[in-house]
Write an enzyme that holds these catalytic residues in place. Structure first.
Site, PDB file in Angstrom:
ATOM      1  N   LYS A 272       3.658   0.002 -12.449  1.00 14.31           N
ATOM      2  CA  LYS A 272       3.968  -1.404 -12.149  1.00 14.31           C
ATOM      3  C   LYS A 272       4.766  -2.028 -13.290  1.00 14.31           C
ATOM      4  CE  LYS A 272      -0.174  -2.494  -9.377  1.00 14.31           C
ATOM      5  NZ  LYS A 272       0.504  -2.927  -8.151  1.00 14.31           N
ATOM      6  N   ASP A 342       1.310   3.959  -6.396  1.00 18.21           N
ATOM      7  CA  ASP A 342       0.773   2.604  -6.480  1.00 18.21           C
ATOM      8  C   ASP A 342       0.121   2.158  -5.161  1.00 18.21           C
ATOM      9  OD1 ASP A 342       0.135   0.205  -7.622  1.00 18.21           O
ATOM     10  OD2 ASP A 342       2.152  -0.648  -7.495  1.00 18.21           O
ATOM     11  N   ARG A 346      -5.532   2.746  -0.446  1.00 21.54           N
ATOM     12  CA  ARG A 346      -5.721   3.374   0.867  1.00 21.54           C
ATOM     13  C   ARG A 346      -6.152   4.827   0.739  1.00 21.54           C
ATOM     14  NH1 ARG A 346       0.351   1.794   2.447  1.00 21.54           N
ATOM     15  NH2 ARG A 346      -0.215   0.161   0.982  1.00 21.54           N
TER      16      ARG A 346
HETATM   17  N1  BES Z   1      -3.634  -3.305  -6.031  1.00 23.76           N
HETATM   18  C1  BES Z   1      -2.384  -3.441  -5.396  1.00 23.76           C
HETATM   19  C2  BES Z   1      -2.294  -4.676  -4.487  1.00 23.76           C
HETATM   20  C3  BES Z   1      -2.476  -5.999  -5.149  1.00 23.76           C
HETATM   21  C4  BES Z   1      -1.381  -6.745  -5.503  1.00 23.76           C
HETATM   22  C5  BES Z   1      -3.727  -6.526  -5.348  1.00 23.76           C
HETATM   23  C6  BES Z   1      -1.539  -7.989  -6.067  1.00 23.76           C
HETATM   24  C7  BES Z   1      -3.897  -7.777  -5.930  1.00 23.76           C
HETATM   25  C8  BES Z   1      -2.788  -8.508  -6.275  1.00 23.76           C
HETATM   26  C9  BES Z   1      -2.078  -2.206  -4.556  1.00 23.76           C
HETATM   27  O1  BES Z   1      -2.664  -1.035  -4.980  1.00 23.76           O
HETATM   28  C10 BES Z   1      -0.604  -2.014  -4.593  1.00 23.76           C
HETATM   29  O2  BES Z   1      -0.107  -1.764  -5.660  1.00 23.76           O
HETATM   30  N2  BES Z   1       0.050  -2.146  -3.463  1.00 23.76           N
HETATM   31  C11 BES Z   1       1.440  -1.997  -3.373  1.00 23.76           C
HETATM   32  C12 BES Z   1       1.748  -1.183  -2.134  1.00 23.76           C
HETATM   33  C13 BES Z   1       3.129  -0.676  -2.077  1.00 23.76           C
HETATM   34  C14 BES Z   1       3.359   0.360  -3.166  1.00 23.76           C
HETATM   35  C15 BES Z   1       3.358  -0.064  -0.730  1.00 23.76           C
HETATM   36  C16 BES Z   1       2.053  -3.391  -3.262  1.00 23.76           C
HETATM   37  O3  BES Z   1       1.411  -4.277  -2.701  1.00 23.76           O
HETATM   38  O4  BES Z   1       3.126  -3.603  -3.806  1.00 23.76           O
HETATM   39 ZN    ZN Z   2      -4.460  -1.258  -6.053  1.00 19.81          ZN
HETATM   40 ZN    ZN Z   3      -1.482  -0.037  -6.466  1.00 26.93          ZN
END
Ligand code: BES
Ligand code: ZN
Ligand code: ZN
Length: 495
Positions: A272, A342, A346
């Site tokens: 990230k 990331d 899931r």
């Molecule tokens: N933990 C994150 C989602 C998240 C974002 C939780 C902001 C709380 C606040 C999750 O694991 C993630 O990184 N999701 C990605 C998915 C993408 C890679 C398809 C996202 O939301 O960008």
């Molecule tokens: Zn996450």
């Molecule tokens: Zn993530």
């Protein structure tokens, strides 16, 4: 917080604390406030007249008392229109009062909101709001710790002590669960990691919750490679935490609640950006709700059988970390192509959900997860996303969410979206091909691992943490989901 319920109080007694009374819209004083006003030669009326206070809901008027009155400070809280009074509203009023008291140096508080419109149950809800809002996370502060501790003693005036006490005890159990959730979510990721979360769960054994911990060895034997793959870059060992609260009949099929517990989500190799990465300590928020809920159920001895499962991992980049392009075989037998490390929640849930339905054959299964950033694009920070394969379950969650002030909004699911996650080389891939509907494709992914059990997924990415002041819980971790599921269980599983 300990609250003493009493039938009456004395303005002349030796009390140096705060007295809280209430007024309705248009400055109609409640019976309790009227009595104080008469005994103080119209002090409340005069204070109101010289201010802009109108008695609107959650308005606060604060007056320092003259020396001939035993209280040091008087607070009038607005309850709004009489016809709009509700238990939920009174709980918010209590929380509002506490948010002011948390900044005060006075340690003793008495509140008297008594009126023909407010029953002993309403008094208990007001007290519950005070209790819920009194929590704060200051264990890492070493200076200025005593500057604002909030009150240490609260006296609530009620026409029926026993009824108020019983109602409050029930609310207090849920508040305790909510506080435990907020505590673990607030803990930093060097302190709260999979094994320390397991230790938190073990503490619930003292309340009668059965707790089992599966380490990486056991999960390997079960074939939980989707979950294990996420944790393989971390120094911390992944854990599957399984809790059972058996308060119902032994023949009642359990409800299962499953939580995403990523104690820190760096993104892994698909790392990230550094801005706000610290927020990802709350990526275990779903598991935090499961933990807090189990505590609430145990404390109030809920007459229901509930299984709580938490998939705990840390998502880190390292030489041993999972790569984009890896293919893993999940416990269900389905293979997953990892396109983006990331999209790890899931993967964790795929195995946690499969394990839960396979072992416990639950009547219904509900998971909570801070799953997608996309859910905040759609709903902001006001509703959790609800996804379900069962209309009746979705309806019930929607309705209870509205009742308790933890609202959820349902999204569509379907074959059209499902095609987006078909993989060229495996059964499924962990992100969609298109750019849109990120929260829905994530839900479609989860659905492939629930084996047709009636299931609902709550995407709480926008709700687990709040940067703004929330009426009941202030800033920071909210515990969103504990009150919702507690009420859901009370309404649909206990009778
Ligand atoms: N933990 C994150 C989602 C998240 C974002 C939780 C902001 C709380 C606040 C999750 O694991 C993630 O990184 N999701 C990605 C998915 C993408 C890679 C398809 C996202 O939301 O960008
Ligand atoms: Zn996450
Ligand atoms: Zn993530």
């Amino acid at each position: 917080m300990k609250i003493n319920f009493e039938k009456s109080f004395n303005l002349d007694s030796d009390n140096k604390g705060v007295l809280i009374v209430s007024a309705y819209d248009e400055n109609v004083l409640s019976t309790g406030a009227q009595a104080v006003d008469v005994q103080t030669q119209g002090m409340i009326r005069r204070a109101i007249e010289s201010s802009s206070f109108k008695g609107k809901k959650d308005e606060i008027l604060s007056v320092m008392c003259p020396h001939n009155i035993s209280f040091s400070q008087l607070i009038v809280i607005g309850l709004g229109k009489k016809e709009d009074l509700s238990l939920k509203g009174l709980e918010e009023n209590g929380a509002k009062a506490m948010s002011v008291l948390m900044k005060s140096a006075l340690s003793s508080v008495t509140f008297d909101i008594s009126d023909d419109k407010i029953c002993p149950i309403g008094v208990a809800y007001f007290a519950s709001g005070m209790d819920l809002r009194s929590w704060k996370f200051d264990k890492y502060k070493t200076v200025d710790v005593n500057s604002s501790k909030g009150p240490s003693s609260i006296t609530a005036i009620t026409p029926d002590v026993a009824l108020s006490e019983a109602t409050f005890a029930r609310r207090f159990a849920v508040n305790e669960g909510n506080r435990l959730t907020r505590h673990v979510v607030s803990e930093p990721p060097n302190v709260l990691y999979p094994k320390s979360m397991a230790a938190q769960a073990k503490e619930l054994e003292a309340l009668g919750v059965k707790v089992e911990i599966l380490g990486e060895e056991e999960m390997k034997k079960l074939g939980m490679n989707a979950l294990l793959g996420v944790g393989q870059g971390s120094q911390f060992e992944s854990q599957l935490i399984v809790m059972n609260w058996n308060g119902g009949d032994s023949n009642q099929t359990p409800l299962a609640i499953v939580g995403k517990g990523v104690t820190f989500d760096s993104g892994g190799i698909s790392i990230k950006p550094s801005a706000n990465m610290e927020d990802m300590k709350y990526d275990m928020g779903g598991s935090g709700v499961v933990l807090g809920l189990m505590k609430a159920l145990a404390l109030r001895k809920a007459k229901a059988n509930v299984v709580g499962v938490m998939g705990m991992v840390e998502n880190m980049p390292s030489g041993t970390a999972q790569r984009p392009a890896d293919v893993v075989k999940s416990m269900s037998g389905q293979t997953i192509e990892v396109i983006n490390t990331d999209a790890e929640g899931r993967l964790v849930l795929a195995d946690a959900l499969w394990y839960t339905q396979d072992r416990f054959k639950p009547s219904e299964m509900i998971n909570l997860a801070t799953l997608t950033g996309a859910i905040t694009v759609a709903l902001g920070y006001e509703y959790a996303g609800l996804f379900s394969n069962n209309d009746q379950l979705a309806e019930r969650l929607f309705s209870v969410g509205g009742d308790v002030g933890e609202p959820v909004w349902r999204f569509p699911m379907g074959k059209q979206y499902d095609r987006d996650i078909d993989s060229d080389i495996a059964d499924v891939k962990n992100v969609g091909s298109g750019r849109g509907a990120g929260s829905i494709t994530a839900a479609q992914f989860l659905q492939r691992f629930v084996n047709n059990v009636p299931w609902a997924h709550l995407d709480i990415a926008g709700m687990a943490w709040d940067k703004k002041d929330k009426p009941l819980t202030g800033k920071g971790a909210t515990g969103f989901g504990v009150r919702l599921l507690d009420a859901f269980i009370e309404k649909h599983y206990e009778n």
